[in-house]
Scaffold this motif. Structure first.
Motif, PDB file in Angstrom:
ATOM      1  N   LEU A 150       0.929  -1.032  -0.068  1.00 52.61           N
ATOM      2  CA  LEU A 150       0.091  -0.085  -0.129  1.00 52.61           C
ATOM      3  C   LEU A 150       0.956   1.200   0.058  1.00 52.61           C
ATOM      4  CD1 LEU A 150      -2.778   1.356   0.322  1.00 52.61           C
ATOM      5  CD2 LEU A 150      -2.698   0.989   2.746  1.00 52.61           C
ATOM      6  N   VAL A 151       1.065   1.942  -1.115  1.00 53.86           N
ATOM      7  CA  VAL A 151       1.548   3.242  -1.191  1.00 53.86           C
ATOM      8  C   VAL A 151       0.717   4.512  -1.034  1.00 53.86           C
ATOM      9  CG1 VAL A 151       3.145   4.424  -2.356  1.00 53.86           C
ATOM     10  CG2 VAL A 151       3.171   2.127  -3.019  1.00 53.86           C
ATOM     11  N   VAL A 152       0.834   5.028   0.063  1.00 58.06           N
ATOM     12  CA  VAL A 152       0.091   6.299   0.621  1.00 58.06           C
ATOM     13  C   VAL A 152       0.924   7.274   0.753  1.00 58.06           C
ATOM     14  CG1 VAL A 152      -2.002   5.193   1.620  1.00 58.06           C
ATOM     15  CG2 VAL A 152       0.105   4.982   2.804  1.00 58.06           C
ATOM     16  N   SER A 153       0.798   8.217  -0.271  1.00 59.86           N
ATOM     17  CA  SER A 153       1.642   9.496  -0.237  1.00 59.86           C
ATOM     18  C   SER A 153       0.546  10.604  -0.671  1.00 59.86           C
ATOM     19  CB  SER A 153       2.864   9.312  -1.032  1.00 59.86           C
ATOM     20  OG  SER A 153       2.414   9.406  -2.425  1.00 59.86           O
ATOM     21  N   GLY A 154       1.619  11.836  -0.891  1.00 65.19           N
ATOM     22  CA  GLY A 154       0.712  13.245  -1.386  1.00 65.19           C
ATOM     23  C   GLY A 154       0.264  12.844  -2.811  1.00 65.19           C
ATOM     24  N   GLY A 155       0.906  12.063  -3.457  1.00 66.53           N
ATOM     25  CA  GLY A 155       0.339  12.070  -4.927  1.00 66.53           C
ATOM     26  C   GLY A 155      -0.294  10.695  -5.216  1.00 66.53           C
ATOM     27  N   HIS A 156       0.160   9.719  -4.203  1.00 60.51           N
ATOM     28  CA  HIS A 156      -0.580   8.307  -4.895  1.00 60.51           C
ATOM     29  C   HIS A 156      -1.340   7.592  -3.441  1.00 60.51           C
ATOM     30  CE1 HIS A 156       2.584   8.866  -7.588  1.00 60.51           C
ATOM     31  NE2 HIS A 156       1.886   8.104  -8.283  1.00 60.51           N
ATOM     32  N   THR A 157      -2.341   6.672  -4.103  1.00 57.91           N
ATOM     33  CA  THR A 157      -2.863   5.867  -2.862  1.00 57.91           C
ATOM     34  C   THR A 157      -3.084   4.621  -3.792  1.00 57.91           C
ATOM     35  OG1 THR A 157      -3.924   7.559  -1.757  1.00 57.91           O
ATOM     36  CG2 THR A 157      -4.684   5.420  -1.300  1.00 57.91           C
ATOM     37  N   HIS A 158      -2.254   3.765  -3.770  1.00 57.18           N
ATOM     38  CA  HIS A 158      -2.142   2.754  -4.647  1.00 57.18           C
ATOM     39  C   HIS A 158      -1.790   1.450  -3.820  1.00 57.18           C
ATOM     40  CE1 HIS A 158      -2.154   5.369  -8.013  1.00 57.18           C
ATOM     41  NE2 HIS A 158      -1.485   4.374  -8.793  1.00 57.18           N
ATOM     42  N   LEU A 159      -2.759   0.409  -4.104  1.00 56.53           N
ATOM     43  CA  LEU A 159      -2.520  -0.977  -3.586  1.00 56.53           C
ATOM     44  C   LEU A 159      -1.955  -2.099  -4.711  1.00 56.53           C
ATOM     45  CD1 LEU A 159      -3.043  -2.351  -0.816  1.00 56.53           C
ATOM     46  CD2 LEU A 159      -5.293  -2.878  -1.760  1.00 56.53           C
ATOM     47  N   ASP A 176     -10.243   9.680  -6.452  1.00 61.43           N
ATOM     48  CA  ASP A 176     -10.011  11.212  -6.490  1.00 61.43           C
ATOM     49  C   ASP A 176      -8.786  11.679  -5.928  1.00 61.43           C
ATOM     50  OD1 ASP A 176     -11.045  10.911  -3.601  1.00 61.43           O
ATOM     51  OD2 ASP A 176     -12.996  10.454  -4.636  1.00 61.43           O
ATOM     52  N   ASP A 177      -8.706  12.109  -4.572  1.00 58.65           N
ATOM     53  CA  ASP A 177      -7.451  12.645  -3.957  1.00 58.65           C
ATOM     54  C   ASP A 177      -6.903  11.541  -3.356  1.00 58.65           C
ATOM     55  OD1 ASP A 177      -8.759  15.049  -4.389  1.00 58.65           O
ATOM     56  OD2 ASP A 177      -8.908  15.576  -2.127  1.00 58.65           O
ATOM     57  N   ALA A 178      -5.414  11.847  -3.348  1.00 63.84           N
ATOM     58  CA  ALA A 178      -4.596  10.949  -2.984  1.00 63.84           C
ATOM     59  C   ALA A 178      -4.706  11.106  -1.498  1.00 63.84           C
ATOM     60  CB  ALA A 178      -3.110  11.090  -3.155  1.00 63.84           C
TER      61      ALA A 178
END
Ligand code: KG4
Ligand code: ZN
Length: 359
Positions: A150-159, A176-178
């Motif tokens: 799970l990558v959770v940053s200012g630009g990404h929310t990707h699993l 929508d928003d990260a």
């Protein structure tokens, strides 16, 4: 006529292979050194210059970011080497982020890294920014695939489902928003300052998470998507009705954390994964770490200083490429603002907002 490619170091010996990692994908100039031995990679230094010029604009100004990288990068290299206890001539490999990110910003680190590799006659690896985030957590624990990331940053929310070295399948992303972007926006509207993540986290300690009702987004969905824009709107409406910033922070953080943890845990169960890597700036969040700690899954987080953007994580990605026997990158390769780590799945929202966000 092109010169013969530099010899590739052997990462399976006791003598360390020194890898310089460079990340200039957004508003942090990051340089770090990793020593790779047969025992695995070890972070020797991690120097990050976080740009402050953007604060007055309320968001990152791409052209200013590029200029700051140009001004800083040369002064950070000697610091990264000194902290690692090595000389420039000790470097064996250079790795730099080639994407995704802000084009002008990416180019600074990429060109600097390529130039350095060419001058020192050592191999160069172009690294994917998200792979760097993933290895920041996975390398620390010596994790081997398969695992969920799970990558959770200012630009990404990707699993991602990570099935092997360099093999990724995107199983979920934000519509929508990260996640970090939502932390930043809620902090701004509540007057809590910038960057929003740490500000929300600190204010939440003093707030009542149940004072303002926040619905956990996309509850009951079959898939593994995320959405944070509804939480942002709920926070704005509550703020306009006079809610206390501390209560907003606590309520928002609770709902965001629930959404991330519930979705990741459901995905792990559905895919039969027992190990989860959580990384990116939001992985620094204490409430998120505590909630993942109670899931019964094995959860790996980056060590201190490796959550937010940095160069050491790019050196770790370079170390992984070297260990996996990948050939060095061509010095002719360019940067890419949009660079998916895995193909986008055929789901209603992925082709639109996820693609739009990545640009
Ligand atoms: O990974 P990162 O440095 O940059 C990107 O690749 O986007 O992440 C930056 C994000 C920001 O949105 C920041 O507010 C968030 O990570 N962040 C946090 C915390 N520390 C940083 N979010 C929640 N809690 C934190 N403690
Ligand atoms: Zn990042």
């Amino acid at each position: 006529m092109s010169a013969a490619p530099p010899a590739q170091p052997d990462p399976h010996t006791d003598a360390p292979t020194f890898i310089l990692g460079i990340d200039t994908s957004c508003d942090d100039t990051g340089l770090g050194v990793v020593a790779l031995t047969a025992a695995g990679p070890q972070v020797r230094s991690n120097i990050v210059w976080s740009q402050t010029v953007h604060a007055e604009y309320g968001g990152v100004m791409p052209e200013l970011a590029s200029r700051e990288h140009v001004e800083r990068i040369d002064t950070l290299l000697p610091r990264a080497l000194a902290e690692a206890g090595i000389a420039l001539s000790d470097l064996d490999v250079v790795a730099a982020t080639s994407g995704p990110g802000l084009m002008g910003a990416l180019l600074v680190g990429l060109m600097y890294g390529k130039g350095l590799a060419q001058a020192l006659k050592i191999p160069f690896y172009a690294a994917h920014h998200l792979e760097g985030h993933i290895y920041a957590a996975a390398s620390e624990e010596g994790l081997q695939p398969p695992y969920l990331a799970l990558v959770v940053s200012g630009g990404h929310t990707h699993l991602f489902d990570v099935t092997g070295g360099g093999e990724y399948r995107l199983v979920g992303a934000t519509r929508d928003d990260a996640a970090g972007e939502a932390f930043d926006k809620v902090a701004r509207l509540a007057g809590l300052g910038y960057p929003g993540g740490p500000a929300i986290s600190a204010a939440a300690e003093r707030g009542d998470p149940l004072a303002v009702p926040f619905k956990t987004p996309l509850q009951g969905q079959q898939g593994f998507e995320f959405s944070f824009s509804g939480l942002k709107t709920a926070a704005l409406l509550a703020f306009q009705r006079g809610a206390r910033p501390e209560d907003l922070a606590a309520g928002f953080q609770r709902a965001a954390v629930r959404s991330l943890v519930d979705t990741a845990v459901r995905a792990a169960e559905a895919l039969g994964r027992e190990t989860l890597v959580v990384s990116g700036g939001v992985a620094a969040n204490r409430a998120l770490r505590d909630a993942f700690g109670q899931t019964g899954l094995r959860v790996a987080f980056p060590a201190g200083g490796l959550n937010t953007d940095n160069g050491a994580m790019i050196a770790l990605a370079g170390a992984a490429a070297l260990r996996d026997g990948q050939p060095p990158s061509s010095l002719d390769g360019g940067a890419a603002a949009y660079l998916p780590l895995a193909p986008l799945p055929d789901l209603p929202h992925f082709g639109t907002s996820a693609r739009r966000k990545a640009r």
